[in-house]
Design a protein around this motif. Structure first.
Motif, PDB file in Angstrom:
ATOM      1  N   GLN A 204       0.823  -1.202   0.000  1.00  0.00           N
ATOM      2  CA  GLN A 204       0.000   0.000   0.000  1.00  0.00           C
ATOM      3  C   GLN A 204       0.860   1.256   0.000  1.00  0.00           C
ATOM      4  N   LYS A 205       0.325   2.309  -0.600  1.00  0.00           N
ATOM      5  CA  LYS A 205       1.009   3.597  -0.676  1.00  0.00           C
ATOM      6  C   LYS A 205       0.365   4.622   0.238  1.00  0.00           C
ATOM      7  N   ASP A 206      -0.631   4.194   1.003  1.00  0.00           N
ATOM      8  CA  ASP A 206      -1.324   5.096   1.905  1.00  0.00           C
ATOM      9  C   ASP A 206      -1.373   4.460   3.292  1.00  0.00           C
ATOM     10  N   GLY A 207      -2.112   5.078   4.199  1.00  0.00           N
ATOM     11  CA  GLY A 207      -2.185   4.552   5.557  1.00  0.00           C
ATOM     12  C   GLY A 207      -3.515   3.933   5.914  1.00  0.00           C
ATOM     13  N   SER A 208      -4.360   3.639   4.896  1.00  0.00           N
ATOM     14  CA  SER A 208      -5.725   3.225   5.234  1.00  0.00           C
ATOM     15  C   SER A 208      -6.290   2.096   4.374  1.00  0.00           C
ATOM     16  N   SER A 209      -5.500   1.518   3.478  1.00  0.00           N
ATOM     17  CA  SER A 209      -6.027   0.505   2.559  1.00  0.00           C
ATOM     18  C   SER A 209      -5.659  -0.921   2.937  1.00  0.00           C
ATOM     19  N   CYS A 210      -5.095  -1.108   4.127  1.00  0.00           N
ATOM     20  CA  CYS A 210      -4.583  -2.433   4.499  1.00  0.00           C
ATOM     21  C   CYS A 210      -5.665  -3.512   4.468  1.00  0.00           C
ATOM     22  N   GLY A 211      -6.906  -3.163   4.867  1.00  0.00           N
ATOM     23  CA  GLY A 211      -7.977  -4.144   4.870  1.00  0.00           C
ATOM     24  C   GLY A 211      -8.301  -4.652   3.474  1.00  0.00           C
ATOM     25  N   LEU A 212      -8.192  -3.781   2.471  1.00  0.00           N
ATOM     26  CA  LEU A 212      -8.451  -4.176   1.091  1.00  0.00           C
ATOM     27  C   LEU A 212      -7.333  -5.065   0.565  1.00  0.00           C
ATOM     28  N   TYR A 213      -6.099  -4.734   0.896  1.00  0.00           N
ATOM     29  CA  TYR A 213      -4.977  -5.596   0.528  1.00  0.00           C
ATOM     30  C   TYR A 213      -5.123  -6.962   1.196  1.00  0.00           C
ATOM     31  N   LEU A 214      -5.543  -6.966   2.446  1.00  0.00           N
ATOM     32  CA  LEU A 214      -5.758  -8.231   3.165  1.00  0.00           C
ATOM     33  C   LEU A 214      -6.730  -9.125   2.394  1.00  0.00           C
ATOM     34  N   ILE A 215      -7.878  -8.584   1.987  1.00  0.00           N
ATOM     35  CA  ILE A 215      -8.869  -9.391   1.272  1.00  0.00           C
ATOM     36  C   ILE A 215      -8.303  -9.880  -0.057  1.00  0.00           C
ATOM     37  N   LYS A 216      -7.575  -9.022  -0.749  1.00  0.00           N
ATOM     38  CA  LYS A 216      -6.965  -9.437  -2.017  1.00  0.00           C
ATOM     39  C   LYS A 216      -5.961 -10.565  -1.789  1.00  0.00           C
ATOM     40  N   TYR A 217      -5.138 -10.469  -0.747  1.00  0.00           N
ATOM     41  CA  TYR A 217      -4.210 -11.551  -0.436  1.00  0.00           C
ATOM     42  C   TYR A 217      -4.976 -12.845  -0.182  1.00  0.00           C
ATOM     43  N   ILE A 218      -6.053 -12.760   0.599  1.00  0.00           N
ATOM     44  CA  ILE A 218      -6.853 -13.948   0.909  1.00  0.00           C
ATOM     45  C   ILE A 218      -7.417 -14.559  -0.373  1.00  0.00           C
ATOM     46  N   MET A 219      -7.889 -13.736  -1.283  1.00  0.00           N
ATOM     47  CA  MET A 219      -8.502 -14.225  -2.510  1.00  0.00           C
ATOM     48  C   MET A 219      -7.482 -14.829  -3.470  1.00  0.00           C
ATOM     49  N   LEU A 220      -6.249 -14.325  -3.457  1.00  0.00           N
ATOM     50  CA  LEU A 220      -5.301 -14.642  -4.532  1.00  0.00           C
ATOM     51  C   LEU A 220      -4.097 -15.474  -4.110  1.00  0.00           C
ATOM     52  N   TRP A 221      -3.837 -15.639  -2.810  1.00  0.00           N
ATOM     53  CA  TRP A 221      -2.645 -16.373  -2.392  1.00  0.00           C
ATOM     54  C   TRP A 221      -2.819 -17.866  -2.663  1.00  0.00           C
ATOM     55  N   THR A 222      -1.834 -18.469  -3.325  1.00  0.00           N
ATOM     56  CA  THR A 222      -1.937 -19.873  -3.737  1.00  0.00           C
ATOM     57  C   THR A 222      -0.907 -20.765  -3.061  1.00  0.00           C
ATOM     58  N   ARG A 223      -0.357 -20.338  -1.961  1.00  0.00           N
ATOM     59  CA  ARG A 223       0.636 -21.080  -1.178  1.00  0.00           C
ATOM     60  C   ARG A 223       2.060 -20.625  -1.456  1.00  0.00           C
ATOM     61  N   SER A 224       2.356 -20.268  -2.714  1.00  0.00           N
ATOM     62  CA  SER A 224       3.708 -19.831  -3.042  1.00  0.00           C
ATOM     63  C   SER A 224       3.740 -18.505  -3.792  1.00  0.00           C
ATOM     64  N   LYS A 225       2.586 -18.055  -4.282  1.00  0.00           N
ATOM     65  CA  LYS A 225       2.537 -16.800  -5.040  1.00  0.00           C
ATOM     66  C   LYS A 225       1.087 -16.341  -5.138  1.00  0.00           C
ATOM     67  N   LEU A 226       0.899 -15.098  -5.594  1.00  0.00           N
ATOM     68  CA  LEU A 226      -0.429 -14.603  -5.914  1.00  0.00           C
ATOM     69  C   LEU A 226      -0.825 -15.125  -7.290  1.00  0.00           C
ATOM     70  N   SER A 227      -2.071 -15.566  -7.431  1.00  0.00           N
ATOM     71  CA  SER A 227      -2.534 -16.062  -8.730  1.00  0.00           C
ATOM     72  C   SER A 227      -2.635 -14.937  -9.751  1.00  0.00           C
ATOM     73  N   LYS A 228      -2.697 -13.714  -9.257  1.00  0.00           N
ATOM     74  CA  LYS A 228      -2.790 -12.548 -10.127  1.00  0.00           C
ATOM     75  C   LYS A 228      -2.286 -11.348  -9.347  1.00  0.00           C
ATOM     76  N   THR A 229      -1.449 -10.534  -9.957  1.00  0.00           N
ATOM     77  CA  THR A 229      -0.969  -9.353  -9.264  1.00  0.00           C
ATOM     78  C   THR A 229      -2.003  -8.228  -9.385  1.00  0.00           C
ATOM     79  N   PHE A 230      -1.818  -7.171  -8.617  1.00  0.00           N
ATOM     80  CA  PHE A 230      -2.746  -6.040  -8.664  1.00  0.00           C
ATOM     81  C   PHE A 230      -1.996  -4.770  -8.281  1.00  0.00           C
ATOM     82  N   SER A 231      -2.573  -3.636  -8.628  1.00  0.00           N
ATOM     83  CA  SER A 231      -1.933  -2.338  -8.437  1.00  0.00           C
ATOM     84  C   SER A 231      -2.730  -1.486  -7.455  1.00  0.00           C
TER      85      SER A 231
END
Length: 289
Positions: A204-231
């Motif tokens: 994150q580049k700000d101080g308030s988006s951590c919860g959104l990054y958390l959900i994205k990690y949960i949705m995309l983490w495949t054990r060794s990498k993210l299934s898709k990157t995001f910006s």
């Protein structure tokens, strides 16, 4: 912004603060719970911080149907709620495991035993006002830490959650012996498993988006990498999209149970959930080609 999405956000912002707008499982969300997702031009402070109710709703609507598993890289994934993880942390901080009521003890043991049907357990954790993910990889005896702000956390909450899981496994020892099928877990002392901070993640580049990054990690983490990157741009868009997805989810009981005279309570949307998911799948396919 598409018209259906814009209307949905305007509808939320026009409600009073106490009216329930979504019921996702046991989670009731009102305007205040969705405010950080729907309000326009909020400053980068606590007003943009995504609270635990919105995060748990986001987790819940992305779970597989009952009886099915979330399988990634050939491994079964179990995603905990923020509320249950906070309880685990409190069990250690308040020394409540030994003093638990029979009902609480039975529920906690049943939940811990459910872990054994899975290979990975995702724990959404909070360090002060910062959300991050700890992924327990049982076959590897490894705790993977996915953090959108590496300079913040983890602190004691991670160790306490792991200590609580270990303690509850000890409480469940007799029940585990009676299971019809042996578990594939190498051991239950998760507090001693190796901890690994995952590098190279979108941050994150700000101080308030951590919860959104958390959900994205949960949705995309495949054990060794993210299934898709995001910006960061994807996160900014997802902030608005998450509110839409919660309100339009088939699991939103308030949407399902609308009476005929309430049909205008949630405006018609041009973009169905299926179309959104189809678009995401198509985008993911193009990205990986």
């Amino acid at each position: 912004m598409k018209r259906g999405l814009k209307e949905k956000l305007q509808w939320v912002n026009g409600q009073d603060d106490t009216t329930p707008l979504a019921q996702i499982g046991d989670i009731t969300l009102n305007k205040s719970s969705l405010h950080s997702l729907t309000a326009n031009k909020l400053p980068d402070n606590n007003a943009r911080y995504v609270d635990c109710l919105a995060i748990d709703a986001g987790i819940y609507i992305n779970r597989p149907p009952e009886g099915e598993f979330d399988i990634r890289d050939g491994k079964k994934i179990f995603v905990e709620s923020t509320i249950n993880v906070q309880k685990l942390v409190a069990d250690i901080e308040n020394h409540t495991i030994a003093r638990s009521s029979k009902i609480d003890k039975s529920l906690s043991i049943a939940r811990i035993i459910a872990y054994l049907d899975h290979d990975m357990i995702f724990l959404p954790l909070n360090a002060g006002l910062h959300w991050y993910l700890a992924a327990l990889d049982a076959p590897k005896r490894e705790v993977q830490i996915l953090n959108s702000a590496p300079g913040v956390g983890p602190t004691d909450e991670l160790d306490h959650a792991l200590e609580a899981i270990t303690a509850w496994f000890q409480q469940a020892e007799e029940r585990i012996k009676q299971l019809p099928n042996p578990t594939k877990w190498p051991d239950f002392n998760v507090a001693t498993w190796d901890q690994k901070t995952i590098k190279g993640l979108p941050t994150q580049k700000d101080g308030s988006s951590c919860g959104l990054y958390l959900i994205k990690y949960i949705m995309l983490w495949t054990r060794s990498k993210l299934s898709k990157t995001f910006s960061k741009k994807d996160i900014d868009m997802y902030r608005r999209q998450l509110a839409h997805d919660i309100l339009n989810s088939d699991r939103n009981l308030l949407r399902k149970n609308q009476q005929p005279d309430q049909t205008k309570a949630i405006p018609d949307d041009e973009v169905s959930t299926k179309k959104i998911r189809r678009s995401r799948t198509s985008t993911s396919s193009r990205t990986t080609q």
